[in-house]
Motif scaffolding. Structure first.
Motif, PDB file in Angstrom:
ATOM      1  N   THR A   1       0.837  -1.195   0.000  1.00 15.69           N
ATOM      2  CA  THR A   1       0.000   0.000   0.000  1.00 15.69           C
ATOM      3  C   THR A   1       0.873   1.245   0.000  1.00 15.69           C
ATOM      4  O   THR A   1       2.084   1.174   0.214  1.00 15.69           O
ATOM      5  N   VAL A   2       0.216   2.378  -0.212  1.00 11.16           N
ATOM      6  CA  VAL A   2       0.906   3.660  -0.192  1.00 11.16           C
ATOM      7  C   VAL A   2       1.638   3.842   1.138  1.00 11.16           C
ATOM      8  O   VAL A   2       2.800   4.229   1.177  1.00 11.16           O
ATOM      9  N   ILE A   3       0.964   3.542   2.231  1.00 12.08           N
ATOM     10  CA  ILE A   3       1.553   3.807   3.542  1.00 12.08           C
ATOM     11  C   ILE A   3       2.744   2.879   3.820  1.00 12.08           C
ATOM     12  O   ILE A   3       3.746   3.302   4.395  1.00 12.08           O
ATOM     13  N   LEU A   4       2.658   1.627   3.360  1.00 11.39           N
ATOM     14  CA  LEU A   4       3.795   0.731   3.575  1.00 11.39           C
ATOM     15  C   LEU A   4       4.991   1.186   2.750  1.00 11.39           C
ATOM     16  O   LEU A   4       6.136   1.136   3.199  1.00 11.39           O
ATOM     17  N   ALA A   5       4.743   1.646   1.542  1.00 13.09           N
ATOM     18  CA  ALA A   5       5.824   2.177   0.707  1.00 13.09           C
ATOM     19  C   ALA A   5       6.449   3.395   1.372  1.00 13.09           C
ATOM     20  O   ALA A   5       7.674   3.553   1.420  1.00 13.09           O
ATOM     21  N   MET A   6       5.588   4.254   1.920  1.00 10.70           N
ATOM     22  CA  MET A   6       6.110   5.442   2.603  1.00 10.70           C
ATOM     23  C   MET A   6       6.944   5.052   3.815  1.00 10.70           C
ATOM     24  O   MET A   6       7.994   5.643   4.083  1.00 10.70           O
ATOM     25  N   GLY A   7       6.458   4.064   4.547  1.00  5.50           N
ATOM     26  CA  GLY A   7       7.191   3.600   5.723  1.00  5.50           C
ATOM     27  C   GLY A   7       8.577   3.120   5.332  1.00  5.50           C
ATOM     28  O   GLY A   7       9.574   3.442   5.974  1.00  5.50           O
ATOM     29  N   GLN A   8       8.634   2.370   4.217  1.00  5.84           N
ATOM     30  CA  GLN A   8       9.944   1.882   3.785  1.00  5.84           C
ATOM     31  C   GLN A   8      10.826   3.008   3.260  1.00  5.84           C
ATOM     32  O   GLN A   8      12.044   2.992   3.455  1.00  5.84           O
ATOM     33  N   GLY A   9      10.210   3.967   2.600  1.00  8.68           N
ATOM     34  CA  GLY A   9      10.979   5.124   2.126  1.00  8.68           C
ATOM     35  C   GLY A   9      11.652   5.832   3.288  1.00  8.68           C
ATOM     36  O   GLY A   9      12.806   6.264   3.212  1.00  8.68           O
ATOM     37  N   ARG A  10      10.913   5.914   4.390  1.00 11.43           N
ATOM     38  CA  ARG A  10      11.466   6.581   5.570  1.00 11.43           C
ATOM     39  C   ARG A  10      12.598   5.766   6.206  1.00 11.43           C
ATOM     40  O   ARG A  10      13.654   6.308   6.542  1.00 11.43           O
ATOM     41  N   ILE A  11      12.392   4.439   6.324  1.00 14.49           N
ATOM     42  CA  ILE A  11      13.434   3.579   6.894  1.00 14.49           C
ATOM     43  C   ILE A  11      14.688   3.636   6.025  1.00 14.49           C
ATOM     44  O   ILE A  11      15.814   3.800   6.513  1.00 14.49           O
ATOM     45  N   ALA A  12      14.474   3.543   4.710  1.00 10.80           N
ATOM     46  CA  ALA A  12      15.611   3.564   3.784  1.00 10.80           C
ATOM     47  C   ALA A  12      16.354   4.892   3.878  1.00 10.80           C
ATOM     48  O   ALA A  12      17.583   4.930   3.890  1.00 10.80           O
ATOM     49  N   ALA A  13      15.603   5.988   3.954  1.00  9.09           N
ATOM     50  CA  ALA A  13      16.242   7.301   4.002  1.00  9.09           C
ATOM     51  C   ALA A  13      17.115   7.419   5.252  1.00  9.09           C
ATOM     52  O   ALA A  13      18.235   7.946   5.194  1.00  9.09           O
ATOM     53  N   ALA A  14      16.618   6.919   6.371  1.00 10.28           N
ATOM     54  CA  ALA A  14      17.407   6.969   7.601  1.00 10.28           C
ATOM     55  C   ALA A  14      18.691   6.165   7.413  1.00 10.28           C
ATOM     56  O   ALA A  14      19.786   6.603   7.795  1.00 10.28           O
ATOM     57  N   ALA A  15      18.560   4.988   6.807  1.00 12.97           N
ATOM     58  CA  ALA A  15      19.739   4.153   6.584  1.00 12.97           C
ATOM     59  C   ALA A  15      20.697   4.810   5.584  1.00 12.97           C
ATOM     60  O   ALA A  15      21.919   4.726   5.718  1.00 12.97           O
ATOM     61  N   MET A  16      20.133   5.494   4.586  1.00 11.50           N
ATOM     62  CA  MET A  16      20.983   6.179   3.608  1.00 11.50           C
ATOM     63  C   MET A  16      21.725   7.335   4.262  1.00 11.50           C
ATOM     64  O   MET A  16      22.918   7.537   4.039  1.00 11.50           O
ATOM     65  N   ASN A  17      21.006   8.098   5.069  1.00 13.71           N
ATOM     66  CA  ASN A  17      21.652   9.214   5.750  1.00 13.71           C
ATOM     67  C   ASN A  17      22.798   8.726   6.637  1.00 13.71           C
ATOM     68  O   ASN A  17      23.867   9.336   6.691  1.00 13.71           O
ATOM     69  N   GLU A  18      22.550   7.613   7.288  1.00 16.00           N
ATOM     70  CA  GLU A  18      23.589   7.054   8.156  1.00 16.00           C
ATOM     71  C   GLU A  18      24.768   6.565   7.310  1.00 16.00           C
ATOM     72  O   GLU A  18      25.923   6.837   7.618  1.00 16.00           O
ATOM     73  N   TYR A  19      24.455   5.875   6.231  1.00 17.09           N
ATOM     74  CA  TYR A  19      25.488   5.356   5.338  1.00 17.09           C
ATOM     75  C   TYR A  19      26.353   6.500   4.796  1.00 17.09           C
ATOM     76  O   TYR A  19      27.585   6.432   4.779  1.00 17.09           O
ATOM     77  N   LEU A  20      25.683   7.579   4.384  1.00 15.34           N
ATOM     78  CA  LEU A  20      26.414   8.702   3.796  1.00 15.34           C
ATOM     79  C   LEU A  20      27.238   9.440   4.850  1.00 15.34           C
ATOM     80  O   LEU A  20      28.353   9.891   4.579  1.00 15.34           O
ATOM     81  N   ALA A  21      26.676   9.546   6.049  1.00 19.45           N
ATOM     82  CA  ALA A  21      27.416  10.217   7.119  1.00 19.45           C
ATOM     83  C   ALA A  21      28.696   9.445   7.427  1.00 19.45           C
ATOM     84  O   ALA A  21      29.769  10.033   7.614  1.00 19.45           O
ATOM     85  N   ARG A  22      28.561   8.117   7.470  1.00 23.40           N
ATOM     86  CA  ARG A  22      29.736   7.302   7.740  1.00 23.40           C
ATOM     87  C   ARG A  22      30.763   7.447   6.622  1.00 23.40           C
ATOM     88  O   ARG A  22      31.955   7.581   6.851  1.00 23.40           O
ATOM     89  N   LYS A  23      30.253   7.465   5.399  1.00 23.19           N
ATOM     90  CA  LYS A  23      31.131   7.586   4.241  1.00 23.19           C
ATOM     91  C   LYS A  23      31.890   8.924   4.292  1.00 23.19           C
ATOM     92  O   LYS A  23      33.093   8.986   4.058  1.00 23.19           O
ATOM     93  N   GLN A  24      31.127   9.969   4.633  1.00 22.83           N
ATOM     94  CA  GLN A  24      31.734  11.289   4.711  1.00 22.83           C
ATOM     95  C   GLN A  24      32.756  11.337   5.836  1.00 22.83           C
ATOM     96  O   GLN A  24      33.838  11.890   5.680  1.00 22.83           O
ATOM     97  N   GLY A  25      32.392  10.712   6.949  1.00 18.82           N
ATOM     98  CA  GLY A  25      33.294  10.670   8.106  1.00 18.82           C
ATOM     99  C   GLY A  25      34.605  10.010   7.757  1.00 18.82           C
ATOM    100  O   GLY A  25      35.683  10.537   8.055  1.00 18.82           O
ATOM    101  N   SER A  26      34.513   8.859   7.071  1.00 19.70           N
ATOM    102  CA  SER A  26      35.742   8.121   6.770  1.00 19.70           C
ATOM    103  C   SER A  26      36.590   8.881   5.749  1.00 19.70           C
ATOM    104  O   SER A  26      37.798   8.752   5.698  1.00 19.70           O
ATOM    105  N   ARG A  27      35.897   9.729   4.951  1.00 19.51           N
ATOM    106  CA  ARG A  27      36.622  10.485   3.944  1.00 19.51           C
ATOM    107  C   ARG A  27      37.416  11.629   4.578  1.00 19.51           C
ATOM    108  O   ARG A  27      38.519  11.943   4.170  1.00 19.51           O
ATOM    109  N   SER A  28      36.804  12.276   5.598  1.00 19.08           N
ATOM    110  CA  SER A  28      37.464  13.440   6.183  1.00 19.08           C
ATOM    111  C   SER A  28      38.551  13.044   7.177  1.00 19.08           C
ATOM    112  O   SER A  28      39.281  13.891   7.669  1.00 19.08           O
ATOM    113  N   GLU A  29      38.617  11.734   7.467  1.00 15.76           N
ATOM    114  CA  GLU A  29      39.655  11.319   8.417  1.00 15.76           C
ATOM    115  C   GLU A  29      41.043  11.381   7.803  1.00 15.76           C
ATOM    116  O   GLU A  29      41.213  11.188   6.626  1.00 15.76           O
TER     117      GLU A  29
END
Lengths: 268, 505
Positions: free
Chosen positions: B477-505
């Protein structure tokens, strides 16, 4: 017949022979139609489109001037043609079908095939791309239905002659109006020459989403947009395909008539 | 209206004086949502449910028992703080109500309309349980819609109402690029959430208009397109780039996006996108549609305006058979009614009880004159010499033992064949997964049904590639897709933050 070179750098870069695009002229109200990519100029980031004026959208497209924009072009769509060194390949093009056939013939030639091209059209004015086929073909046979140019014959005649040669061609590619592909396949089947056809059905999205383009191949439904557009011509149910192509005949005519009447009234 | 105002006044006074007990709340009549007249709406595509008035919304909100254990929240895929937002509605603080909803749901105007609340939050509602009738539960969905619409009419855009600038705040640029494939509900949420974290976000849409299933699938009469346009507009104002006519897998592959175009994280939210057929005789006849095609022609391409501004045709049907019992089947049947069909039959092989469609949509379809043919299923479709549909041959069914889904298995009754005269058949039995991404993304793991395999954070087998919605869940459903979009976005933000962190080290 109309021709346009359209700036679409990403499509020009990604496109391979056998693929097509879907366009709509405006974003609101315009229909989406599939057109084959006749050529590409990677250095300019452009693709070539060739079309026939058969309805409202193709008529509107024909009125565009150099420098005008087409609101939406999406592609390249469909699976690319499987190109390999077959040996001798006969490429049969009918009418507007010569446009999608050209990049395929070109690619076949480039990998070392002997290319025999047979081009047909209803009359001289409808024959396209003869010169460009001459460049990529080892042998070129041209005919018109009414004899107004070159040999007076349907393409099935020279195709049969080529198939009768010894050795017979290793592979055939046939692109053109659906009845023409149907009859060409009847000829090549008799000589047991494997034949690829490229189908141009009614489509909406072109990405597998709607299934409107489905055809029957070997008894099973296939989607032209994602499974095709090329299929084993000996397995395609052409009669059913022709019926599906006519599904909206009345409405298409209505839209075209309205369009022309409107143009008359505003004095264009 | 006077009655409602008076009732609300009384209730509020009682509440203020602390004498509005649970018993009293349970006695408040459930508020029906005003609807367009069934006969009138057969002839237009305007929205059917008109929305609560302010009085109705507050009365309905006062039915909420404000349970301490909030069972409703457990039923919500995105865990909206339902008790609190309903409390705010009861108090007349709609701005606050919206702010609470928006903590968890980006698209309340959409979800309030299309979520199957009766099997989610409302199913768990204590009021419904106490009254032993889920239809008597607090109308959480209608209240959500009320809040979103109120904000829309008071502040321009429903989702911006509680923000001074009108646009969700965006963190300073991180210099990292995110690609979102598909602009449906999951993609919109993933785009908004990654953009808020300061990433440079591009949404790629294959169609010429963004919105995914909300524009091509769900009809105007259930979800006005103006709402979707507004949500897309908000994304643009946030600085999200939206690229239409771009087919990932064809125009550019995921590999090219990541290796050549500099996208460091990708979200795949392309939907299911490959209609199922029944594989019965006659399915390729002229007049047989997948629901996807029928709805896309009608909604996205506006075939209902053919000859009056729209160029895409659709069958001019007199008698239509729709096969299936889900929301998409109801949408197709009700669209056929609006396109002028004299008879619309809905053919479903089980009974009404087993229908996956929302109860509300089933009722709407019946009110609009759709005839239900239950415990029947097509055997073949019959055509004339022109290849056009003339009839559908069905078999009668009875219910046998429960199957894996827990629903009783429909069993064909031998020799029960009969024909129904129709000129159009719409197959609405679900979708398979679209092969485009699979064919063009080596290294991405799929299951045997062609769905992308992800972990609980929507991470795929490829580093930096995330996925959600129907391409992962199958049909959702629309709401389940939205729920996953939100979970994925959180994981992406975390992934990118880690990537950025390791780059600036």
């Amino acid at each position: 017949m109309f021709w346009a070179e359209v700036e679409a750098p990403l499509i020009a870069q990604a496109r391979r022979p056998g693929q097509f695009i879907i366009l709509s002229i405006d974003s609101d109200g315009s229909e989406r139609i599939p057109l084959t990519i006749a050529g590409v100029h990677s250095e300019r980031g452009t693709i070539e489109l060739i079309w026939q004026r058969v309805g409202k959208t193709t008529a509107e497209l024909a009125r565009l001037q150099a420098g005008d924009a087409i609101a939406n072009i999406a592609g390249p769509l469909g699976e690319p043609t499987h190109i390999e060194r077959f040996g001798t390949v006969v490429c049969v093009g009918g009418g507007i079908g010569n446009a999608p056939l050209l990049p395929i013939a070109t690619a076949l030639k480039q990998v070392g095939n002997r290319v025999v091209s047979i081009l047909g059209a209803r009359d001289k004015s409808r024959l396209i791309l003869e010169d460009r086929f001459a460049e990529v073909s080892d042998e070129l046979i041209v005919c018109t239905d009414d004899g107004s140019y070159a040999r007076k014959a349907l393409v099935t005649e020279p195709l049969q002659e080529v198939c009768q040669r010894d050795p017979k061609p290793n592979q055939a590619f046939v692109i053109g109006p659906t009845p023409m592909m149907k009859f060409c396949c009847q000829v090549t089947r008799r000589f047991d020459v494997p034949t690829q056809v490229s189908l141009n059905t009614i489509m909406v999205d072109g990405t597998g989403m709607c299934g409107g383009c489905r055809v029957e191949v070997d008894g099973a439904a296939k989607f032209v947009c994602v499974d095709g557009p090329e299929f084993d011509g000996h397995k395609v149910n052409f009669d059913l395909m022709i019926k599906r192509l006519n599904a909206y005949k009345k409405q298409e005519q209505q839209a075209y008539d309205q369009y022309r009447q409107h143009r008359c009234q505003i004095g264009l | 209206m006077m009655d409602k105002a008076k009732l609300l006044q009384e209730l509020l006074e009682k509440e203020k004086s602390g004498t509005l007990k649970a018993k009293d709340r349970l006695a408040i009549p459930a508020q029906d949502i005003p609807e367009q007249d069934a006969e009138a709406r057969r002839r237009n595509v305007s929205e059917v449910a008109l929305g609560y008035t302010e009085e109705q919304a507050r009365i309905e909100a006062l039915r909420c028992l404000q349970c301490r254990n909030t069972p409703c929240v457990e039923g919500c895929p995105v865990r909206i703080r339902i008790r609190e937002f309903i409390g705010a509605v009861a108090a007349g603080d709609y701005r606050q109500a919206l702010a609470i909803i928006k903590e968890n749901s980006l698209l309340p105007a959409v979800c309030g309309r299309v979520c199957p609340q009766e099997v989610q939050c409302q199913e768990k509602c204590t009021v419904g349980r106490s009254l032993k009738d889920v239809s008597q539960a607090v109308s959480i969905g209608r209240l959500e819609r009320f809040v979103a619409d109120w904000a829309g009419s008071h502040n321009g855009s429903p989702q911006d109402a509680h923000r001074e600038s009108g646009i969700p705040a965006v963190a300073p640029p991180t210099g990292m690029k995110v690609a979102i494939i598909g602009s449906g509900p999951g993609g919109i949420v993933a785009a908004a959430d990654t953009r808020r974290a300061g990433h440079e976000v591009t949404v790629f849409e294959a169609f010429h208009k963004p919105g995914g299933v909300m524009v091509y699938g769900i009809p105007e009469f259930r979800l006005p397109k103006a709402i979707v346009r507004q949500e897309i507009e908000t994304l643009r104002k946030m600085g999200v780039k939206i690229v239409t006519n771009f087919i990932v897998g064809r125009t550019r592959t995921i590999e090219q996006l990541m290796k050549e175009d500099g996208f460091e994280a990708v979200y795949i939210g392309v939907g299911a996108g490959l209609p199922s057929f029944m594989n019965i005789e006659g399915e390729s006849l002229v007049g047989v549609y997948s629901a996807n095609e029928y709805l896309t022609r009608a909604n996205l391409m506006k075939a209902y305006q053919f000859g009056a501004g729209a160029d895409t045709p659709i069958a001019r049907s007199k008698k239509v058979a729709v096969v299936g019992g889900g929301n998409v089947a109801m949408d197709s049947a009700r669209t056929a009614v609006r396109l002028g069909a004299e008879k619309v039959y809905l053919i479903y092989r089980r009974t009404e009880k087993e229908m996956p469609a929302r109860v509300e949509e089933v009722h709407h379809a019946q009110q609009e004159g759709v005839e239900f043919h239950l415990l029947q299923n097509p055997k073949r479709i019959i055509g004339d010499a022109n290849g056009s549909v003339t009839a559908i041959e069905c078999l009668r069914y009875e219910l046998g033992e429960p199957d894996a889904s827990g629903r009783r298995r429909p069993v064909a009754i031998p020799g029960s064949e009969f024909q129904i005269e129709v000129d159009t058949v719409i197959i609405a039995i679900g979708n398979l997964s679209n092969p485009l991404i699979r064919q063009t993304t080596p290294g991405l793991e799929f299951n045997k049904w062609g769905n992308i395999v992800v972990d609980e954070n929507c991470r795929t087998s490829m580093a930096g590639v995330f996925a959600g919605g129907d391409i992962v869940l199958g049909a959702a459903t629309v709401i389940l897709a939205m729920g996953q979009g939100r979970i994925a976005a959180a994981a992406m933000n975390e992934y990118l933050a880690r990537k950025q962190g390791s780059r600036s080290e």
